[in-house]
Write a protein that holds these residues in place. Structure first.
Motif, PDB file in Angstrom:
ATOM      1  N   PRO A 185       0.958  -1.257   0.095  1.00 53.29           N
ATOM      2  CA  PRO A 185       0.092  -0.030  -0.079  1.00 53.29           C
ATOM      3  C   PRO A 185       0.945   1.362  -0.070  1.00 53.29           C
ATOM      4  O   PRO A 185       1.762   1.335   0.649  1.00 53.29           O
ATOM      5  CB  PRO A 185      -0.636  -0.180   1.520  1.00 53.29           C
ATOM      6  N   GLY A 186       0.393   2.129  -0.782  1.00 53.31           N
ATOM      7  CA  GLY A 186       1.246   3.589  -0.879  1.00 53.31           C
ATOM      8  C   GLY A 186       2.392   3.521  -1.908  1.00 53.31           C
ATOM      9  O   GLY A 186       3.091   4.440  -2.051  1.00 53.31           O
ATOM     10  N   SER A 187       2.530   2.250  -2.497  1.00 53.46           N
ATOM     11  CA  SER A 187       3.701   2.332  -3.677  1.00 53.46           C
ATOM     12  C   SER A 187       3.137   2.641  -4.988  1.00 53.46           C
ATOM     13  O   SER A 187       2.028   2.486  -5.135  1.00 53.46           O
ATOM     14  CB  SER A 187       4.220   0.782  -3.660  1.00 53.46           C
ATOM     15  N   MET A 188       3.933   3.509  -5.630  1.00 59.17           N
ATOM     16  CA  MET A 188       3.699   3.823  -6.857  1.00 59.17           C
ATOM     17  C   MET A 188       2.125   4.496  -7.146  1.00 59.17           C
ATOM     18  O   MET A 188       1.248   3.733  -7.955  1.00 59.17           O
ATOM     19  CB  MET A 188       3.695   2.525  -8.196  1.00 59.17           C
ATOM     20  N   PRO A 189       1.948   5.686  -6.574  1.00 58.97           N
ATOM     21  CA  PRO A 189       0.444   5.917  -6.456  1.00 58.97           C
ATOM     22  C   PRO A 189       0.279   6.525  -7.601  1.00 58.97           C
ATOM     23  O   PRO A 189      -0.864   6.646  -7.935  1.00 58.97           O
ATOM     24  CB  PRO A 189       0.845   7.362  -5.411  1.00 58.97           C
TER      25      PRO A 189
ATOM     26  N   LEU B  69      -2.483  -0.162  -6.387  1.00 61.33           N
ATOM     27  CA  LEU B  69      -2.020   0.908  -7.162  1.00 61.33           C
ATOM     28  C   LEU B  69      -3.197   1.716  -7.780  1.00 61.33           C
ATOM     29  O   LEU B  69      -3.954   1.306  -8.594  1.00 61.33           O
ATOM     30  CB  LEU B  69      -1.390   0.072  -8.493  1.00 61.33           C
ATOM     31  N   ALA B  70      -3.425   2.918  -7.238  1.00 58.81           N
ATOM     32  CA  ALA B  70      -4.428   3.874  -6.963  1.00 58.81           C
ATOM     33  C   ALA B  70      -4.901   4.290  -8.544  1.00 58.81           C
ATOM     34  O   ALA B  70      -5.813   4.348  -8.706  1.00 58.81           O
ATOM     35  CB  ALA B  70      -4.237   4.695  -6.109  1.00 58.81           C
ATOM     36  N   SER B  71      -3.737   4.458  -9.143  1.00 54.90           N
ATOM     37  CA  SER B  71      -4.212   5.117 -10.477  1.00 54.90           C
ATOM     38  C   SER B  71      -4.289   4.235 -11.710  1.00 54.90           C
ATOM     39  O   SER B  71      -4.041   4.544 -12.875  1.00 54.90           O
ATOM     40  CB  SER B  71      -3.135   6.325 -10.732  1.00 54.90           C
ATOM     41  N   LEU B  72      -3.966   2.967 -11.653  1.00 55.85           N
ATOM     42  CA  LEU B  72      -3.782   1.858 -12.736  1.00 55.85           C
ATOM     43  C   LEU B  72      -4.879   1.939 -13.714  1.00 55.85           C
ATOM     44  O   LEU B  72      -6.243   2.032 -13.267  1.00 55.85           O
ATOM     45  CB  LEU B  72      -3.699   0.340 -12.217  1.00 55.85           C
ATOM     46  N   SER B  73      -4.638   2.001 -14.903  1.00 56.85           N
ATOM     47  CA  SER B  73      -5.554   2.159 -15.889  1.00 56.85           C
ATOM     48  C   SER B  73      -5.271   0.781 -16.917  1.00 56.85           C
ATOM     49  O   SER B  73      -6.253   0.326 -17.677  1.00 56.85           O
ATOM     50  CB  SER B  73      -5.533   3.322 -16.807  1.00 56.85           C
ATOM     51  N   LYS B  74      -4.228  -0.009 -16.890  1.00 54.71           N
ATOM     52  CA  LYS B  74      -3.961  -1.002 -17.938  1.00 54.71           C
ATOM     53  C   LYS B  74      -2.826  -1.854 -17.364  1.00 54.71           C
ATOM     54  O   LYS B  74      -1.885  -1.302 -16.961  1.00 54.71           O
ATOM     55  CB  LYS B  74      -3.416  -0.265 -19.218  1.00 54.71           C
ATOM     56  N   VAL B  75      -3.196  -3.172 -17.513  1.00 58.81           N
ATOM     57  CA  VAL B  75      -2.244  -4.233 -17.052  1.00 58.81           C
ATOM     58  C   VAL B  75      -2.041  -5.254 -18.173  1.00 58.81           C
ATOM     59  O   VAL B  75      -2.840  -5.742 -18.726  1.00 58.81           O
ATOM     60  CB  VAL B  75      -2.535  -4.962 -15.832  1.00 58.81           C
ATOM     61  N   GLU B  76      -0.745  -5.335 -18.234  1.00 58.92           N
ATOM     62  CA  GLU B  76      -0.368  -6.774 -19.274  1.00 58.92           C
ATOM     63  C   GLU B  76       0.600  -7.787 -18.635  1.00 58.92           C
ATOM     64  O   GLU B  76       1.671  -7.131 -18.210  1.00 58.92           O
ATOM     65  CB  GLU B  76       0.557  -6.218 -20.489  1.00 58.92           C
ATOM     66  N   MET B  77       0.471  -8.951 -18.575  1.00 58.30           N
ATOM     67  CA  MET B  77       1.071  -9.813 -18.123  1.00 58.30           C
ATOM     68  C   MET B  77       1.311 -11.040 -18.881  1.00 58.30           C
ATOM     69  O   MET B  77       0.659 -11.662 -19.604  1.00 58.30           O
ATOM     70  CB  MET B  77       0.454 -10.397 -16.532  1.00 58.30           C
ATOM     71  N   LEU B  78       2.685 -11.654 -18.562  1.00 59.20           N
ATOM     72  CA  LEU B  78       2.909 -12.804 -19.377  1.00 59.20           C
ATOM     73  C   LEU B  78       3.582 -13.710 -18.383  1.00 59.20           C
ATOM     74  O   LEU B  78       4.689 -13.457 -17.710  1.00 59.20           O
ATOM     75  CB  LEU B  78       3.841 -12.644 -20.602  1.00 59.20           C
ATOM     76  N   VAL B  79       3.024 -14.817 -18.117  1.00 54.12           N
ATOM     77  CA  VAL B  79       3.353 -15.643 -17.060  1.00 54.12           C
ATOM     78  C   VAL B  79       3.974 -17.059 -17.664  1.00 54.12           C
ATOM     79  O   VAL B  79       3.293 -17.597 -18.543  1.00 54.12           O
ATOM     80  CB  VAL B  79       2.161 -16.074 -15.816  1.00 54.12           C
ATOM     81  N   LYS B  80       5.115 -17.671 -17.040  1.00 54.62           N
ATOM     82  CA  LYS B  80       5.622 -18.495 -17.697  1.00 54.62           C
ATOM     83  C   LYS B  80       5.545 -19.515 -16.343  1.00 54.62           C
ATOM     84  O   LYS B  80       6.067 -19.182 -15.150  1.00 54.62           O
ATOM     85  CB  LYS B  80       6.996 -18.209 -17.949  1.00 54.62           C
ATOM     86  N   ALA B  81       5.504 -20.837 -16.672  1.00 56.25           N
ATOM     87  CA  ALA B  81       5.330 -21.925 -15.628  1.00 56.25           C
ATOM     88  C   ALA B  81       5.449 -23.329 -16.368  1.00 56.25           C
ATOM     89  O   ALA B  81       5.312 -23.566 -17.410  1.00 56.25           O
ATOM     90  CB  ALA B  81       4.158 -21.793 -14.743  1.00 56.25           C
ATOM     91  N   TRP B  82       5.869 -24.293 -15.204  1.00 54.14           N
ATOM     92  CA  TRP B  82       5.914 -25.668 -15.696  1.00 54.14           C
ATOM     93  C   TRP B  82       4.379 -26.082 -16.087  1.00 54.14           C
ATOM     94  O   TRP B  82       3.553 -25.557 -15.201  1.00 54.14           O
ATOM     95  CB  TRP B  82       6.514 -26.651 -14.708  1.00 54.14           C
ATOM     96  N   ARG B  83       4.116 -27.013 -16.854  1.00 56.05           N
ATOM     97  CA  ARG B  83       2.610 -27.278 -17.372  1.00 56.05           C
ATOM     98  C   ARG B  83       2.047 -28.052 -16.146  1.00 56.05           C
ATOM     99  O   ARG B  83       0.822 -27.973 -16.197  1.00 56.05           O
ATOM    100  CB  ARG B  83       2.537 -28.160 -18.354  1.00 56.05           C
ATOM    101  N   ASN B  84       2.472 -28.654 -15.131  1.00 57.82           N
ATOM    102  CA  ASN B  84       1.831 -29.058 -13.947  1.00 57.82           C
ATOM    103  C   ASN B  84       1.257 -27.841 -13.233  1.00 57.82           C
ATOM    104  O   ASN B  84       0.513 -28.214 -12.322  1.00 57.82           O
ATOM    105  CB  ASN B  84       2.739 -30.097 -13.326  1.00 57.82           C
ATOM    106  N   ASN B  85       1.974 -26.712 -13.486  1.00 61.35           N
ATOM    107  CA  ASN B  85       1.422 -25.714 -12.495  1.00 61.35           C
ATOM    108  C   ASN B  85       0.195 -24.774 -13.191  1.00 61.35           C
ATOM    109  O   ASN B  85      -0.205 -23.878 -12.837  1.00 61.35           O
ATOM    110  CB  ASN B  85       2.422 -24.697 -12.240  1.00 61.35           C
ATOM    111  N   ARG B  86      -0.520 -25.313 -14.219  1.00 58.60           N
ATOM    112  CA  ARG B  86      -1.335 -24.742 -14.904  1.00 58.60           C
ATOM    113  C   ARG B  86      -2.536 -24.131 -14.182  1.00 58.60           C
ATOM    114  O   ARG B  86      -3.198 -23.112 -14.103  1.00 58.60           O
ATOM    115  CB  ARG B  86      -2.053 -25.699 -15.997  1.00 58.60           C
ATOM    116  N   GLU B  87      -3.085 -24.960 -12.918  1.00 58.71           N
ATOM    117  CA  GLU B  87      -4.024 -24.570 -12.006  1.00 58.71           C
ATOM    118  C   GLU B  87      -3.659 -23.432 -11.325  1.00 58.71           C
ATOM    119  O   GLU B  87      -4.492 -22.458 -10.948  1.00 58.71           O
ATOM    120  CB  GLU B  87      -4.533 -25.726 -11.359  1.00 58.71           C
ATOM    121  N   GLY B  88      -2.376 -23.469 -10.922  1.00 56.89           N
ATOM    122  CA  GLY B  88      -2.007 -22.273 -10.048  1.00 56.89           C
ATOM    123  C   GLY B  88      -1.822 -21.021 -11.066  1.00 56.89           C
ATOM    124  O   GLY B  88      -2.402 -19.752 -10.366  1.00 56.89           O
TER     125      GLY B  88
END
Length: 934
Positions: free
Chosen positions: A847-851, A876-895
């Motif tokens: 809380p309070g980071s990157m306002p 993140l109080a001012s956020l308007s757009k989020v882009e995420m690319l997550v990499k994982a082992w296929r057994n962690n698909r549910e996570g």
């Protein structure tokens, strides 16, 4: 109010008034009576200039006013040409340039020649004065004072919301419905594992501005990873089919050469695509002829392949589908809900913050936009920037959007009305810069520096105190993006817009308005468009096509052309020295241009801008040093590898763009005191004299350089020491932007950030890499707004000094090896608006980071068993757009699915309703070995 020297409203009138004043003050020996004629001419033109500005506010002039306006503008152009030629002759000019180095010219001959020139000038000034007198009488005779019966007048950065807005538009018309509907049609469930045997074709049809290209691109981006070959090409009206086929070949990996004709290219494509699973998008087809050629290249029997076509015309859509078997998809306008969402997002940065008193006017305005995304974006941008938020003002805007007449094309009429409103509410200098974009072909990706430097050369920009002309041009560019008149296209990792495109509806409006204003003429696929007024000459020319009639008119217009942009090869251009008045010469991509064509380039005495980028020129002529007014020189992607020694004579050159292989002269670079921007040379192998004198360029503001550390001891060599010493000197002058990177094949030896590398306290933009660690002094860079770091390892200790940088607004971290976990603590990064990071294990926002953060882009967030699925994004109080690319082992698909669900839950509850783009990749074996699968 900004008034540039040159504008679409007044032509070169402001420039002429300044030059006439200079003539009166300079010690030119003018013939008897000429001084009084000049004083009279200046007085008359000054009054006419004011009236031209009044007439520029009227959307539709009657014939009398339009004729007077055109004649006065032409008068100003002719006066300036006369002054420029006279000053050159009286001061030596062309003959002195040609005779540089000659000896023995006799003083008496020179004196007689100047007397003769002076008498010729007197005669020309007298003729121009008589024309001014006649126009002044005509003005009084017809009472042209701007009060026309029935006439109705009508330090910027890119707003981060605008780039997000175009994404929001894509999301509205694609992800929420039509995109998935099209994918389901082309790839029914259950067929992913066993592809169908024939090609499936779909034509998207709809009116201009509806978002057909956006929708096709959304489908393409979503599924192209499942195909062996993919291509996306724009066709447009009357396309050069060879270029279209070459682009497809390039993207799908087919063999292609400029020497190949269409038949060979089609054969090569068929060979490449045979038995390949491909997806090809053919965008913006206007008639069936191009498809007959493209269709031959796209093999019908390639199993599991997809072809998507976009067009405005239903018969074209049906024709394309009939040849390859398929269906037509009728694209619908946005519904009321999504129209309101897009409209309010631009104005209020949120879809539910519209004041109650504006709801009625908003509803009426949206009704007139009829669900067309381009119209909604254009009018909402206008309301956000130019109109007070009151019902009275918004209702006036509503009334100014004229309703289409019965039987007319409703979407086109709506767009014309909206664009006219946006155009006439621009300041004059921005209207001029916007009109100038009609010089670029349809569907052209326009690199930012290209129009900006051309605006400067043309005299369209008026810098504020302490601002360079280039910086003013960048400000104009960003304003046009913020007003949604040009679309941001490519961004660098720091979110800086590098290129733009102009929607074809807007481009057609600009081309029509430009011709109407006698501002710029085109030779496009439809033929040469001459000036609309019989009183006007061709002053600016954009060659976008060649035809058989070119020779007939080219020679006659050459002496008057001030701006020439050539997008095709044309033999009629040569010799270039016949363009006597040219200021701007853009020959980028002219494949037939050779060294011989640049001979005597110094004879173009007014030349400010020269681009020979992407041509086969291998050597600049020695005479280039005599082009004393040259401000921008672009030789990137040519065969030039050595600059002539005379280049150092260009003391007014402000921008020099070269390729990394180019070598500089050993001495003299310090004479180029006007140089403000230098990109993008390699330090390796440069003469030591050049590297030393580099530090004496006291006006250099922007520097882009490449470094090749050949071995770990190379940094101890003299080249490195001389360069860093010069860099330290530049840091004490005006340098505010440094891009210092390494060639990819040398990243094994990072740039040392020890005491040998200078701290540069005045920097506002800093990009560097590869480095091994973040130096402590980087936290002291109090003025840096944009920071891009390519770093080997990134630790929590490296993060702390960055969090305290007081001006930092954009941070890009490209980490070579996975780092983390990282916790962004309260109070850190107070001004940061955009944060992009590559390769992290874990990230947590307290809380309070990157306002002030608006855009968060995490590429390569690694998910392992037990990773935290709460990243703290809700803080993140001012956020308007989020882009995420997550990499994982296929057994962690549910996570990973749980992480996505939790992130969406937090963003759905966020007051700003930020958009989320979430992608994931899974390894078949483990996190470190094996290939990724989507």
């Amino acid at each position: 109010m900004e008034r540039a020297f040159v504008s679409a409203a007044t032509g070169v009138m402001s420039s002429v008034l300044g030059k006439l004043a200079d003539l009166l003050h300079e010690e030119y020996k003018l013939a008897k009576g000429v001084r009084k004629d000049i004083e009279f001419l200046r007085s008359e033109l000054s009054a006419m200039n004011d009236l031209l500005y009044v007439l520029a506010e009227v959307e539709e002039l009657d014939a009398i006013n339009k004729g007077w306006r055109d004649r006065v503008r032409e008068l100003a152009y002719d006066v300036e040409d006369c002054i420029d030629l006279s000053v050159a002759r009286l001061g030596g000019g062309a003959d002195d340039a040609r005779a540089a180095g000659r000896l023995g010219a006799k003083k008496l001959v020179r004196k007689i020649k100047k007397i003769r020139v002076s008498l010729q000038v007197a005669h020309q000034i007298k003729e121009l004065k008589d024309r001014a007198v006649e126009e002044s009488k005509r003005q009084k005779r017809y009472k042209l004072d701007g009060r026309l019966v029935g006439a109705s007048p009508s330090n910027n950065k890119v707003d981060l919301r605008m780039c997000a807005l175009w994404v929001e538009t894509e999301k509205l018309v694609g992800v929420d419905g039509p995109r998935d509907e099209i994918i389901s049609c082309l790839m029914p469930e259950g067929e992913e594992q066993e592809p169908w045997q024939q090609v499936r074709t779909l034509s998207i049809v709809g009116c201009a501005g509806l978002g057909k290209t956006t929708l096709a691109n959304q489908v393409y981006q979503k599924i192209k990873g499942e195909f062996e070959c993919s291509a996306f090409v724009s066709v447009s009206q009357n396309p050069p089919m060879k270029d279209v086929l070459m682009k497809i070949c390039s993207q799908v990996g087919a063999t292609a050469s400029m020497a190949d004709d269409e038949l060979i290219l089609v054969a090569n494509l068929r060979e490449r695509l045979q038995k390949k699973r491909y997806i090809v998008v053919v965008d913006d087809i206007w008639h069936s002829d191009p498809w007959e050629i493209i269709g031959q290249a796209l093999v019908k029997t390639s199993p599991g392949s997809i072809i998507i076509i976009t067009t405005r015309l239903k018969d074209v859509a049906q024709s394309c589908c009939s040849s390859h078997g398929g269906r037509v998809y009728d694209m619908k306008p946005l519904d009321d809900h999504n129209s309101k969402r897009l409209f309010f997002k631009r104005i209020f940065d949120s879809e539910d913050k519209c004041p109650h008193e504006l709801e009625s006017a908003s509803k009426d305005i949206l009704k007139k936009c009829t669900g067309i995304p381009l119209a909604i974006i254009s009018i909402s941008s206008f309301l956000a920037v130019d109109v007070p938020q009151s019902p009275d003002h918004w209702n006036k805007v509503k009334e100014s959007i004229s309703s289409p007449l019965p039987g007319r094309n409703k979407p086109i009429d709506t767009m014309k009305s909206v664009l006219s409103l946006s155009y006439f509410n621009l300041p004059h200098h921005l209207r001029t810069c916007l009109l100038y974009l009609s010089a670029f072909p349809e569907d052209c990706e326009i690199e930012r520096d290209r129009p900006v430097c051309r605006w400067v050369a043309e005299g369209f920009v008026d810098p504020e105190p302490g601002e360079s002309p280039y910086e003013a041009g960048l400000r104009y560019f960003n304003v046009l993006i913020n007003r949604s008149l040009i679309q941001p296209w490519k961004e660098d990792k720091g979110g800086v817009v590098l290129s733009c495109r102009v929607h074809d509806v807007i481009l057609n409006f600009l081309a029509s308005k430009s011709l109407e204003e006698n501002f710029l003429n085109l030779l496009d696929p439809s033929g040469f468009l001459p000036p609309s007024s019989p009183h006007s000459k061709v002053r600016r020319l954009s060659l976008q096509n060649t035809n058989n009639q070119e020779q007939c008119w080219m020679k006659s217009i050459k002496p008057h052309v001030r701006s020439l942009a050539c997008c095709v090869d044309s033999k009629e251009l040569h010799p270039l020295t016949e363009f006597e008045a040219v200021r701007m010469l853009d020959l980028e991509n002219c494949g037939s241009l050779r060294n011989v064509h640049l001979a005597n380039i110094e004879m173009l005495l007014q030349l400010r801008y020269l681009s020979i980028r992407r041509t086969r020129v291998s050597e600049l002529p020695a005479g280039i040093g005599q082009a004393q007014r040259l401000e921008t020189l672009d030789i990137r992607d040519t065969d030039v590898d050595q600059l002539p020694s005379t280049i150092v004579l260009l003391e007014k050159l402000a921008r020099l763009f070269v390729s990394s292989k180019v070598m500089f002269p050993a001495e003299g670079i310090s004479r180029m005191k006007g140089l403000e921007q230098l990109a993008c040379f390699s330090i390796r192998g440069q003469p030591h004299g050049f590297l030393k004198e580099l530090g004496e360029l006291t006006n250099l503001r922007i520097l882009e350089a490449l470094w090749a550390g050949m071995d770990e001891n190379y940094y101890e060599g003299s080249e490195w020491g001389i360069f860093t010493s010069s860099l330290r000197a530049l840091g004490s002058h005006k340098l505010h932007s440094l891009d210092f990177s390494m060639t990819m094949y040398e990243i094994k030896n990072p740039i040392p950030m020890d005491s040998s590398f200078p701290a540069l306290p005045r920097l506002r933009a800093f990009s560097i890499g590869l480095i091994s660690t973040v130096p402590i002094w980087m936290g002291t860079l109090a003025n840096v707004e944009l920071l891009q770091l390519h770093i080997c390892n990134f630790t929590l200790e490296d993060l702390r000094p960055l969090g305290d940088m007081p001006a930092l607004e954009t941070l890009v971290l490209d980490v070579d090896r996975y780092g983390g976990p990282f916790t962004i603590v309260s109070g850190a990064f107070q001004r940061l608006k955009s944060f992009r990071v590559h390769k992290l294990y874990q990230l947590l926002f307290m809380p309070g980071s990157m306002p002030n953060l608006k855009h968060l882009d995490i590429k390569g967030l690694t998910y392992t068993w037990g990773s935290n699925i709460d990243l703290g994004i809700q803080h993140l109080a001012s956020l308007s757009k989020v882009e995420m690319l997550v990499k994982a082992w296929r057994n962690n698909r549910e996570g990973v699915q749980a992480l996505e669900a939790e992130t969406r839950r937090f963003l759905d509850a966020h007051p700003n309703r930020p958009t989320l783009t979430f992608n994931s990749f899974f390894t078949k074996s483990n996190l470190y070995r094996g290939r990724w699968e989507q």
